[in-house]
Motif scaffolding. Structure first.
Motif, PDB file in Angstrom:
ATOM      1  N   MET A 246       0.819  -1.215   0.000  1.00  0.00           N
ATOM      2  CA  MET A 246       0.000   0.000   0.000  1.00  0.00           C
ATOM      3  C   MET A 246       0.853   1.265   0.000  1.00  0.00           C
ATOM      4  N   ALA A 247       0.219   2.347  -0.412  1.00  0.00           N
ATOM      5  CA  ALA A 247       0.798   3.686  -0.346  1.00  0.00           C
ATOM      6  C   ALA A 247      -0.302   4.635   0.112  1.00  0.00           C
ATOM      7  N   VAL A 248       0.083   5.796   0.615  1.00  0.00           N
ATOM      8  CA  VAL A 248      -0.853   6.874   0.931  1.00  0.00           C
ATOM      9  C   VAL A 248      -0.257   8.157   0.376  1.00  0.00           C
ATOM     10  N   ASP A 249      -1.075   9.176   0.208  1.00  0.00           N
ATOM     11  CA  ASP A 249      -0.578  10.485  -0.187  1.00  0.00           C
ATOM     12  C   ASP A 249      -0.511  11.382   1.040  1.00  0.00           C
ATOM     13  N   LEU A 250       0.621  12.072   1.172  1.00  0.00           N
ATOM     14  CA  LEU A 250       0.839  13.002   2.280  1.00  0.00           C
ATOM     15  C   LEU A 250       1.087  14.392   1.717  1.00  0.00           C
ATOM     16  N   VAL A 251       0.657  15.399   2.483  1.00  0.00           N
ATOM     17  CA  VAL A 251       0.968  16.791   2.163  1.00  0.00           C
ATOM     18  C   VAL A 251       1.616  17.417   3.398  1.00  0.00           C
ATOM     19  N   PRO A 252       2.601  18.300   3.190  1.00  0.00           N
ATOM     20  CA  PRO A 252       3.244  18.935   4.344  1.00  0.00           C
ATOM     21  C   PRO A 252       2.311  19.941   5.004  1.00  0.00           C
ATOM     22  N   GLU A 253       2.392  20.031   6.325  1.00  0.00           N
ATOM     23  CA  GLU A 253       1.606  20.999   7.095  1.00  0.00           C
ATOM     24  C   GLU A 253       2.508  22.097   7.650  1.00  0.00           C
ATOM     25  N   SER A 254       3.519  21.707   8.431  1.00  0.00           N
ATOM     26  CA  SER A 254       4.391  22.712   9.036  1.00  0.00           C
ATOM     27  C   SER A 254       5.714  22.081   9.458  1.00  0.00           C
ATOM     28  N   ALA A 255       6.758  22.881   9.339  1.00  0.00           N
ATOM     29  CA  ALA A 255       8.082  22.459   9.818  1.00  0.00           C
ATOM     30  C   ALA A 255       8.151  22.690  11.321  1.00  0.00           C
ATOM     31  N   PHE A 256       8.904  21.871  12.005  1.00  0.00           N
ATOM     32  CA  PHE A 256       9.156  22.089  13.428  1.00  0.00           C
ATOM     33  C   PHE A 256      10.147  23.236  13.582  1.00  0.00           C
ATOM     34  N   LYS A 257       9.885  24.125  14.504  1.00  0.00           N
ATOM     35  CA  LYS A 257      10.840  25.203  14.808  1.00  0.00           C
ATOM     36  C   LYS A 257      12.097  24.611  15.428  1.00  0.00           C
ATOM     37  N   ASN A 258      11.899  23.583  16.234  1.00  0.00           N
ATOM     38  CA  ASN A 258      13.001  22.893  16.908  1.00  0.00           C
ATOM     39  C   ASN A 258      12.887  21.404  16.606  1.00  0.00           C
ATOM     40  N   PRO A 259      13.756  20.854  15.757  1.00  0.00           N
ATOM     41  CA  PRO A 259      13.700  19.416  15.529  1.00  0.00           C
ATOM     42  C   PRO A 259      13.761  18.660  16.855  1.00  0.00           C
ATOM     43  N   VAL A 260      12.963  17.626  16.977  1.00  0.00           N
ATOM     44  CA  VAL A 260      12.926  16.820  18.202  1.00  0.00           C
ATOM     45  C   VAL A 260      13.806  15.594  17.972  1.00  0.00           C
ATOM     46  N   THR A 261      14.938  15.564  18.667  1.00  0.00           N
ATOM     47  CA  THR A 261      15.921  14.512  18.435  1.00  0.00           C
ATOM     48  C   THR A 261      15.541  13.213  19.141  1.00  0.00           C
ATOM     49  N   LEU A 262      16.125  12.153  18.655  1.00  0.00           N
ATOM     50  CA  LEU A 262      15.929  10.851  19.280  1.00  0.00           C
ATOM     51  C   LEU A 262      16.397  10.878  20.727  1.00  0.00           C
ATOM     52  N   ASP A 263      17.491  11.574  21.001  1.00  0.00           N
ATOM     53  CA  ASP A 263      17.977  11.680  22.383  1.00  0.00           C
ATOM     54  C   ASP A 263      16.951  12.363  23.276  1.00  0.00           C
ATOM     55  N   GLN A 264      16.322  13.434  22.797  1.00  0.00           N
ATOM     56  CA  GLN A 264      15.272  14.098  23.573  1.00  0.00           C
ATOM     57  C   GLN A 264      14.128  13.138  23.873  1.00  0.00           C
ATOM     58  N   ILE A 265      13.743  12.375  22.855  1.00  0.00           N
ATOM     59  CA  ILE A 265      12.631  11.435  23.012  1.00  0.00           C
ATOM     60  C   ILE A 265      12.981  10.379  24.057  1.00  0.00           C
ATOM     61  N   LYS A 266      14.198   9.857  23.990  1.00  0.00           N
ATOM     62  CA  LYS A 266      14.632   8.832  24.943  1.00  0.00           C
ATOM     63  C   LYS A 266      14.655   9.350  26.376  1.00  0.00           C
ATOM     64  N   LYS A 267      14.953  10.624  26.558  1.00  0.00           N
ATOM     65  CA  LYS A 267      15.084  11.200  27.898  1.00  0.00           C
ATOM     66  C   LYS A 267      13.759  11.664  28.499  1.00  0.00           C
ATOM     67  N   ASP A 268      12.712  11.745  27.693  1.00  0.00           N
ATOM     68  CA  ASP A 268      11.436  12.266  28.176  1.00  0.00           C
ATOM     69  C   ASP A 268      10.565  11.120  28.694  1.00  0.00           C
ATOM     70  N   PRO A 269      10.285  11.048  29.994  1.00  0.00           N
ATOM     71  CA  PRO A 269       9.503   9.932  30.546  1.00  0.00           C
ATOM     72  C   PRO A 269       8.091   9.846  29.963  1.00  0.00           C
ATOM     73  N   ARG A 270       7.568  10.930  29.446  1.00  0.00           N
ATOM     74  CA  ARG A 270       6.230  10.903  28.835  1.00  0.00           C
ATOM     75  C   ARG A 270       6.234  10.127  27.526  1.00  0.00           C
ATOM     76  N   LEU A 271       7.427   9.860  26.986  1.00  0.00           N
ATOM     77  CA  LEU A 271       7.542   9.187  25.688  1.00  0.00           C
ATOM     78  C   LEU A 271       8.186   7.805  25.794  1.00  0.00           C
ATOM     79  N   GLU A 272       8.247   7.274  27.002  1.00  0.00           N
ATOM     80  CA  GLU A 272       8.956   6.008  27.206  1.00  0.00           C
ATOM     81  C   GLU A 272       8.347   4.832  26.438  1.00  0.00           C
ATOM     82  N   ASN A 273       7.069   4.908  26.089  1.00  0.00           N
ATOM     83  CA  ASN A 273       6.435   3.802  25.362  1.00  0.00           C
ATOM     84  C   ASN A 273       6.179   4.103  23.900  1.00  0.00           C
ATOM     85  N   VAL A 274       6.719   5.201  23.391  1.00  0.00           N
ATOM     86  CA  VAL A 274       6.493   5.564  21.994  1.00  0.00           C
ATOM     87  C   VAL A 274       7.072   4.474  21.083  1.00  0.00           C
TER      88      VAL A 274
END
Length: 134
Positions: A80-108
Motif C-alpha cells: 500500500m501507499a498513501v498520499d501526504l501533504v506537508p503541514e508545518s516544519a518544526f521550529k526545533n527538531p525533536v531529536t531521538l535523544d530528547q525522546i529517549k530522555k522524556d519519561p512521557r515518551l517512554e512507550n512511543v
C-alpha cells in the motif's frame, strides 16, 4: 483522527524536498506491520516526519491527503501507499535523544520498534512531540 510517524533518510527523501514538491505518494514500504499501518491511515490524520539514520529527529508535520491504495512501485497489490501533504516544519527538531530522555515518551513506538518506518502514535505522545517541536 489518528496520529502517525513516518521515517525517511534525509539523503533519500528529505523534509525540504517534501515541502518543495508539496505532496508525496508514500510508497516503497515493504514491511507487513508498516503496510498494515498505512492501510489504517485516513485523510486528515496527522503525521510526524522523522529524518532517520543521519539526523535522527522529527522535523515536521504532514497530513494524510489520500487513504491507502495499491503501491504503484510494487508488482504485488498487497503493498500500500498513501498520499501526504506537508503541514508545518518544526521550529526545533525533536531529536531521538530528547525522546529517549522524556519519561512521557517512554512507550512511543519509535523506541520500541526502531526499525518500523510507519508507526502509530497515541494522542498524548503526538501532543508532547508537537509541543517539543514548536
Amino acid at each position: 483522527m489518528q496520529y502517525w510517524l513516518v521515517k525517511s533518510e534525509p539523503e533519500a527523501y528529505s523534509w525540504a524536498r517534501f515541502v518543495k514538491e508539496g505532496r508525496v505518494c508514500w510508497d516503497g514500504v515493504r514491511n507487513y506491520q508498516a503496510r498494515n499501518n498505512l492501510q489504517l491511515m485516513q485523510p486528515g490524520d496527522l503525521v510526524l516526519f522523522y529524518h532517520s539514520v543521519s539526523e535522527k529527529a522529527i522535523v515536521g508535520m504532514a497530513k494524510v491527503d489520500k487513504a491507502a491504495y495499491p503501491d504503484p512501485s510494487a508488482d504485488d497489490p498487497k503493498w500500500m501507499a498513501v498520499d501526504l501533504v506537508p503541514e508545518s516544519a518544526f521550529k526545533n527538531p525533536v531529536t531521538l535523544d530528547q525522546i529517549k530522555k522524556d519519561p512521557r515518551l517512554e512507550n512511543v513506538a519509535l523506541l520500541r520498534q526502531s526499525r518500523l518506518s510507519v508507526m502509530p502514535l497515541k494522542v498524548e505522545e503526538f501532543d508532547v512531540l508537537l509541543a517539543l517541536g514548536n
